[in-house]
Design an enzyme around this catalytic site. Sequence first.
Site, PDB file in Angstrom:
ATOM      1  N   TYR A  74      19.182  61.708  54.659  1.00  0.00           N
ATOM      2  CA  TYR A  74      19.823  60.387  54.531  1.00  0.00           C
ATOM      3  C   TYR A  74      18.820  59.411  53.926  1.00  0.00           C
ATOM      4  O   TYR A  74      17.722  59.227  54.451  1.00  0.00           O
ATOM      5  CB  TYR A  74      20.262  59.908  55.901  1.00  0.00           C
ATOM      6  N   TYR A 124      26.687  55.825  47.713  1.00  0.00           N
ATOM      7  CA  TYR A 124      26.529  55.572  49.145  1.00  0.00           C
ATOM      8  C   TYR A 124      27.896  55.693  49.786  1.00  0.00           C
ATOM      9  O   TYR A 124      28.712  54.767  49.741  1.00  0.00           O
ATOM     10  CB  TYR A 124      25.946  54.174  49.355  1.00  0.00           C
TER      11      TYR A 124
END
Lengths: 290, 385, 127
Positions: B289, B339
């Site tokens: 991430y 994203y």
Amino acid sequence: MTDVEAAARQVMGWGESARRPGRDPVNLPMVRNWLEALGDASSAYAEEAPPAMAQVWTMGGLHHTRADDDPLGAMLAVLDEAGYTSIVATDCEQTYHRYLRYGEEVALAARLESVVGPKRTALGEGWFVTTRNIWYVGDEPVAEMMFRVLKFAPAPAEPPVEPLIRPVVNRDTAYFWEGTARGELRIQRCEACGELRHPPGPMCPSCNETKPGWLVASGLGEVYSYVVHHHPPVPGRTLPFVVALVELDEGVRLMAELDAPPDEVHIGLPVRIAFAAVDDELTMPVWRRR
Amino acid sequence: MDAAIVGIGATEFSKDSGRSELQLAAEAVKDALADAGLRPSDVDGLTTFTMDANAEVAVARELGIPSLSFFSRVGYGGGAACATVQQAAMAVATGMASVVVCYRAFNERSGSRFGRVQTAAATAPTSGGLDNSWHYPMGLGTPAASVAMFARRYMHTYGATSEDFGRVAVADRRHAATNPKAWFYNRPITLEDHQSSRWIAEPLRLLDCCQESDGAVALVVTSLERAADLPHPVARVAAAAQGSASDQFTMNSYYREDLTGLPEMGVVAEQLWRQSGLGPSDMSVAVLYDHFTPFVLVQLEELGFCPRGEARHFIADGALELDGRLPTNPHGGQLGEAYIHGMNGIAEAVRQLRGTAANQVSSAENVLVTAGTGVPTSALVLAAT
Amino acid sequence: MITVGEELPPLSIDVTPTFVVSTALATRDFQDVHHDRDLAVQRGSKDIFLNILTDTGLVQRFVTDWAGPAVRVKKIAIRLGVPCYAYETLTFTGQVTEHDGNEYVVSVAGRNSLGDHVTGTVRIEVP
């Protein structure tokens, strides 16, 4: 060289002004008035006057006018003319070579020490004017004062900024915000085991008692980490600004804006707490350098 | 665990989708079901993020899913990503549902942007609002600033530099440059570009920050037995874990003894390796991430790829590149591809196991995927066998 | 016996209009902003406010209240911050920060609801 700098050089060239005598000798009635007004009950002044009254003896009084060779008056006139019309005093350092005895006649001489600027300040662009006063009894210097003012052009009113984000307050956190409103930095302390904790909560994680109390912290600490915020805009702030996570001397950490130029902030910087009232209901803690 | 991801679906990734978030969710779920060779009527479970604006029943209505026996949501922002798959896998493994779809859909660029100050987050009359009241009113009001506070301390403690963070961004963008689905397709950056990008929240620069994106991703989870009958090679859930650690806050865990680790990811790591019987050296690919670059370094440390404080050395020789020791974010990550709150990274892990990725790592056997960092988090190990 | 690190007992001053006016006059400071509220407001202030000579005097009082009548005050250095308007409470806190022979330095802060009104140091000599 600007006109202001040229004028400053000229006034500095005057050196020390003529000595201007005080109106009355150092006297007990004025001392007693002064002690009463300030609430000072000290017994130290039966034969000598309080040193902090040094300047009082040569104050001009109700209808006073500045002498032509008064360097501060001359410099302020130059700056008024140049558009720096507002004034605020920033520093005052008095040194007492000895205490003054009743009956002594005090005279004041002054000189211009420096004129520094133009500086951009929170109030607007301006010049720092520093003068030195020297009080004499006869030819003996008895006290001195460095006095600095900022003579500035008031900044145009800032565009309205969004009000800052207000904290949610509940019964677990109210003590903290009640403290800031009173100028106190309150840190939660468990009444059962004494554990200090911030941010606070209703139950002590160490002993599980629900007896939260608080102490007033020293407000002193060191920067543990910090951020210089550049983007995006944050309600109630002018960019860029510094937010610091500070480790208090008491051992807990607390975050607040740090009122300091970003370039001068580093981990380990000693800071102390200050308080900024937003309105009648909210006062924010702010870190300042010490 | 007796579960596998058998379908992946997504919308295009953009800055302005031009349609509602519910439509994005419905399109991604439809796409994922088609990929899995299943129909809406096969679905009996839905799971998503608490932050998702699309109710499970609304998504079910659009797809014509007749009934649901399992629906759930996971909190803590992007920390939920891998946990949605964990929820689905647990439901499938326990027989609570047979086919569960995980989804995340938002107009996060054209609508409410996470990179802006989220005033509402600090003014909610909840424990979270109270937590945020120690930070937002003080001026710390964006995710970038929250991570920057951590990054400054990490740099101070371990000597990491802005250039070390920059290497993560450069690797991500290099991968995105050859992924046609990525927003930054054909647009790689250099370390000099990174170093000259403007400050956002010092020490973070613009190119340390992920994109803001519009889009949606959906993942279909079912049992291994059922997976065997479906068209694609299996992506088995070899491990699925959530984690939060001591004195945990959301984005602002600043009150722990130490401000240089992500102990919640350590909690996750321990479970991943125990559940899967695998270790860091068994991972063919990592999808870490990457909302902000510093936390990629810290994750490498928490997950056991390198000792604490040494991630900057670990990545210095190109370890994250496609031919490196640990090919990381081959799709371009959230800095390069899009994203989508970490869900696009799970889809990439599945593609790597299938051998169908734009930047395919040869013979990918096991893929690690992590979820949002700085928050209570989650992760997966997906395996080809 | 004074020790470095020692904290002074805090002193709170109720800054009533009477206090502002009487201290201004006791220091022979007749500027209107220290006694005429209407003019003070006209000039952009919220109310009448304390003058600098009084600040110096209060800092002296704060330290000598604690140190006693025998000490000699050698120097008072103050930095001026937010104004102290009538109806404020001005609270002084301080701590001994340096020691050199017979001399000690006390650092002092006077705060009100707006923030730091006066901060600085006082050098005293203990006989």
